[in-house]
Each structure stands twice: as structure tokens, then as C-alpha cells.
Design a protein around this motif. Structure first.
Motif, mmCIF file in Angstrom:
data_model
loop_
_atom_site.group_PDB
_atom_site.id
_atom_site.type_symbol
_atom_site.label_atom_id
_atom_site.label_comp_id
_atom_site.label_asym_id
_atom_site.label_seq_id
_atom_site.Cartn_x
_atom_site.Cartn_y
_atom_site.Cartn_z
ATOM 1 N N MET A 1 42.242 86.908 51.216
ATOM 2 C CA MET A 1 40.895 87.429 51.272
ATOM 3 C C MET A 1 40.702 88.433 50.133
ATOM 4 O O MET A 1 41.495 89.328 49.951
ATOM 5 C CB MET A 1 40.669 88.114 52.625
ATOM 6 C CG MET A 1 39.315 88.771 52.744
ATOM 7 S SD MET A 1 39.105 89.598 54.324
ATOM 8 C CE MET A 1 38.099 88.400 55.146
ATOM 9 N N ARG A 2 39.664 88.259 49.390
ATOM 10 C CA ARG A 2 39.360 89.100 48.236
ATOM 11 C C ARG A 2 38.703 90.411 48.660
ATOM 12 O O ARG A 2 37.906 90.438 49.586
ATOM 13 C CB ARG A 2 38.435 88.333 47.296
ATOM 14 C CG ARG A 2 38.275 88.981 45.965
ATOM 15 C CD ARG A 2 38.024 87.897 44.908
ATOM 16 N NE ARG A 2 37.868 88.468 43.606
ATOM 17 C CZ ARG A 2 38.869 88.900 42.848
ATOM 18 N NH1 ARG A 2 40.095 88.829 43.273
ATOM 19 N NH2 ARG A 2 38.636 89.404 41.663
ATOM 20 N N VAL A 3 39.049 91.486 47.953
ATOM 21 C CA VAL A 3 38.464 92.804 48.181
ATOM 22 C C VAL A 3 37.548 93.107 47.012
ATOM 23 O O VAL A 3 37.917 92.912 45.851
ATOM 24 C CB VAL A 3 39.572 93.876 48.273
ATOM 25 C CG1 VAL A 3 38.982 95.274 48.255
ATOM 26 C CG2 VAL A 3 40.437 93.658 49.484
ATOM 27 N N ASP A 4 36.349 93.597 47.309
ATOM 28 C CA ASP A 4 35.408 93.997 46.262
ATOM 29 C C ASP A 4 34.539 95.113 46.843
ATOM 30 O O ASP A 4 33.630 94.857 47.620
ATOM 31 C CB ASP A 4 34.560 92.815 45.805
ATOM 32 C CG ASP A 4 33.824 93.083 44.505
ATOM 33 O OD1 ASP A 4 33.638 94.271 44.145
ATOM 34 O OD2 ASP A 4 33.431 92.113 43.848
ATOM 35 N N VAL A 5 34.868 96.356 46.485
ATOM 36 C CA VAL A 5 34.194 97.523 47.033
ATOM 37 C C VAL A 5 33.530 98.275 45.887
ATOM 38 O O VAL A 5 34.192 98.663 44.923
ATOM 39 C CB VAL A 5 35.196 98.445 47.763
ATOM 40 C CG1 VAL A 5 34.508 99.716 48.239
ATOM 41 C CG2 VAL A 5 35.853 97.711 48.915
ATOM 42 N N THR A 6 32.214 98.478 45.986
ATOM 43 C CA THR A 6 31.452 99.204 44.975
ATOM 44 C C THR A 6 30.758 100.385 45.633
ATOM 45 O O THR A 6 30.103 100.227 46.666
ATOM 46 C CB THR A 6 30.413 98.286 44.309
ATOM 47 O OG1 THR A 6 31.087 97.177 43.705
ATOM 48 C CG2 THR A 6 29.633 99.035 43.240
ATOM 49 N N THR A 7 30.916 101.554 45.027
ATOM 50 C CA THR A 7 30.313 102.783 45.525
ATOM 51 C C THR A 7 29.716 103.525 44.343
ATOM 52 O O THR A 7 30.317 103.552 43.270
ATOM 53 C CB THR A 7 31.386 103.675 46.196
ATOM 54 O OG1 THR A 7 32.137 102.895 47.106
ATOM 55 C CG2 THR A 7 30.757 104.843 46.917
ATOM 56 N N GLY A 85 52.886 95.146 42.762
ATOM 57 C CA GLY A 85 52.889 95.266 44.208
ATOM 58 C C GLY A 85 52.111 94.191 44.936
ATOM 59 O O GLY A 85 51.732 93.167 44.380
ATOM 60 N N ALA A 86 51.850 94.495 46.214
ATOM 61 C CA ALA A 86 51.188 93.539 47.097
ATOM 62 C C ALA A 86 49.671 93.554 46.938
ATOM 63 O O ALA A 86 48.988 92.780 47.582
ATOM 64 C CB ALA A 86 51.552 93.857 48.548
ATOM 65 N N PRO A 113 44.727 91.105 47.756
ATOM 66 C CA PRO A 113 46.005 91.494 48.347
ATOM 67 C C PRO A 113 46.784 90.288 48.843
ATOM 68 O O PRO A 113 46.214 89.238 49.127
ATOM 69 C CB PRO A 113 45.602 92.406 49.499
ATOM 70 C CG PRO A 113 44.181 92.100 49.780
ATOM 71 C CD PRO A 113 43.593 91.529 48.529
ATOM 72 N N SER A 114 48.102 90.467 48.926
ATOM 73 C CA SER A 114 48.957 89.399 49.447
ATOM 74 C C SER A 114 49.842 89.967 50.553
ATOM 75 O O SER A 114 49.890 91.168 50.768
ATOM 76 C CB SER A 114 49.829 88.817 48.316
ATOM 77 O OG SER A 114 50.658 89.824 47.783
ATOM 78 N N GLY A 115 50.534 89.094 51.254
ATOM 79 C CA GLY A 115 51.430 89.520 52.321
ATOM 80 C C GLY A 115 50.699 90.283 53.402
ATOM 81 O O GLY A 115 49.569 89.975 53.765
ATOM 82 N N PHE A 116 51.353 91.345 53.906
ATOM 83 C CA PHE A 116 50.762 92.152 54.976
ATOM 84 C C PHE A 116 49.448 92.768 54.531
ATOM 85 O O PHE A 116 48.510 92.894 55.318
ATOM 86 C CB PHE A 116 51.723 93.253 55.427
ATOM 87 C CG PHE A 116 51.092 94.172 56.435
ATOM 88 C CD1 PHE A 116 50.875 93.742 57.741
ATOM 89 C CD2 PHE A 116 50.677 95.439 56.069
ATOM 90 C CE1 PHE A 116 50.260 94.574 58.664
ATOM 91 C CE2 PHE A 116 50.068 96.271 56.995
ATOM 92 C CZ PHE A 116 49.862 95.842 58.294
ATOM 93 N N ALA A 117 49.362 93.166 53.264
ATOM 94 C CA ALA A 117 48.126 93.771 52.768
ATOM 95 C C ALA A 117 46.946 92.814 52.942
ATOM 96 O O ALA A 117 45.825 93.233 53.223
ATOM 97 C CB ALA A 117 48.283 94.174 51.304
ATOM 98 N N ASN A 118 47.194 91.508 52.820
ATOM 99 C CA ASN A 118 46.131 90.522 52.993
ATOM 100 C C ASN A 118 45.638 90.502 54.441
ATOM 101 O O ASN A 118 44.445 90.400 54.692
ATOM 102 C CB ASN A 118 46.612 89.141 52.565
ATOM 103 C CG ASN A 118 45.478 88.130 52.520
ATOM 104 O OD1 ASN A 118 44.359 88.472 52.163
ATOM 105 N ND2 ASN A 118 45.767 86.903 52.892
ATOM 106 N N VAL A 119 46.557 90.623 55.384
ATOM 107 C CA VAL A 119 46.194 90.633 56.798
ATOM 108 C C VAL A 119 45.329 91.849 57.113
ATOM 109 O O VAL A 119 44.395 91.779 57.907
ATOM 110 C CB VAL A 119 47.468 90.639 57.679
ATOM 111 C CG1 VAL A 119 47.127 90.812 59.145
ATOM 112 C CG2 VAL A 119 48.264 89.362 57.462
ATOM 113 N N ALA A 120 45.610 92.960 56.454
ATOM 114 C CA ALA A 120 44.910 94.215 56.728
ATOM 115 C C ALA A 120 43.648 94.391 55.877
ATOM 116 O O ALA A 120 43.044 95.459 55.898
ATOM 117 C CB ALA A 120 45.864 95.377 56.495
#
Length: 148
Positions: A1-7, A85-86, A113-120
């Protein structure tokens, strides 16, 4: 799952002042709550290809990662990325004039993220959005409290 956060936030200071402070990576720990140390891997000044090592807590552990500057346009944009890293990540700072003597600063973090980071990922997105907002508010307070 891709992360894309803009503030983003409007800071009542000229663009050159906001850029000078925020793009001075030695000042990162003064406004980024979760960055505990900054160490240059390459020689200063900041330029495309510069590499800087940051340390921050992440999911209960201390994480050290090296960002490389991939784009830099004075008073306009700074892009850094890490593939370590992950959680490989790209961070973009943008500065735009937002009226006389004011600047809109936008902070964007994106990665996969990959691995556990992807789950979270859903939890991380919320935490990143909250942290970015607080960090930009801290930057705003520092800059607006400081005389020219």
C-alpha cells in the motif's frame, strides 16, 4: 500500500526566510519533533546529490536513514529521498508566496513500505499527517516569533 501524505501551512514570513530556515538541514531538529539527530555524509553546502543522515524513532525503535537531495530550486523546492530500510521515502518541501510577506510551505512524504511497515500503513499515514502538521506548526511559531 502506497503512502502519500501532503500537509501545508501559511507562515507570515517572506519565502526566502522560510526557505533559508527549513532548507538548512542542520536546523531540522529544531522543528521536526521526531528527528533526533542530523549528520552530513557529504560536504556542505546543500546541493543536488548531497547526502544527510537522520535519526528518528520509528515503531518503537531508533531508525537511521540517509536522504539524498534529488531536486533543489532555491526558494521554491527541495526533494530528498531514501531507499534504505523497510520504508523507502521521498520528502518534498515546496515554498510559494501566499500574499505580501507570507509563504505557503507544503511538506509531502510519499513511499511504499514493505514488510511489517506495509501492514501498519493506515496507522502510519494518520501518524505522519498528525506529526507533519505539528512540525509545520512548530516551524511557523519559530519563524513568526523571530525578528527578520
Amino acid at each position: 500500500m502506497r503512502v502519500d501524505v501532503t500537509t501545508s501551512i501559511v507562515i507570515a514570513r517572506p519565502r526566502r526566510d522560510v526557505f533559508a530556515y527549513a532548507a538548512d538541514l542542520d536546523r531540522t531538529t529544531s522543528w521536526y519533533r521526531n528527528i533526533t539527530s542530523v549528520r552530513w555524509v557529504t560536504a556542505k553546502p546543500l546541493t543536488i546529490g548531497s547526502r544527510v543522515r537522520f535519526t528518528a524513532p520509528f515503531l518503537g525503535r531508533e531508525l537511521t536513514y540517509t536522504y539524498e537531495v534529488t531536486d533543489l530550486i532555491e526558494d521554491e523546492r527541495l526533494v530528498m529521498s531514501t531507499r534504505e530500510g523497510a520504508f523507502p521515502m521521498e520528502t518534498t518541501y515546496r515554498w510559494e508566496t501566499a500574499g505580501e510577506g507570507a509563504t505557503r510551505m507544503t511538506l509531502r512524504n510519499r513511499g511504499e513500505p514493505s514488510g511489517f511497515a506495509n501492514v501498519a500503513t493506515p496507522l502510519m499515514v494518520r501518524a505522519m499527517r498528525r506529526a507533519n502538521r505539528k512540525d509545520l506548526e512548530t516551524l511557523k511559531q519559530r519563524l513568526e516569533a523571530s525578528p527578520g
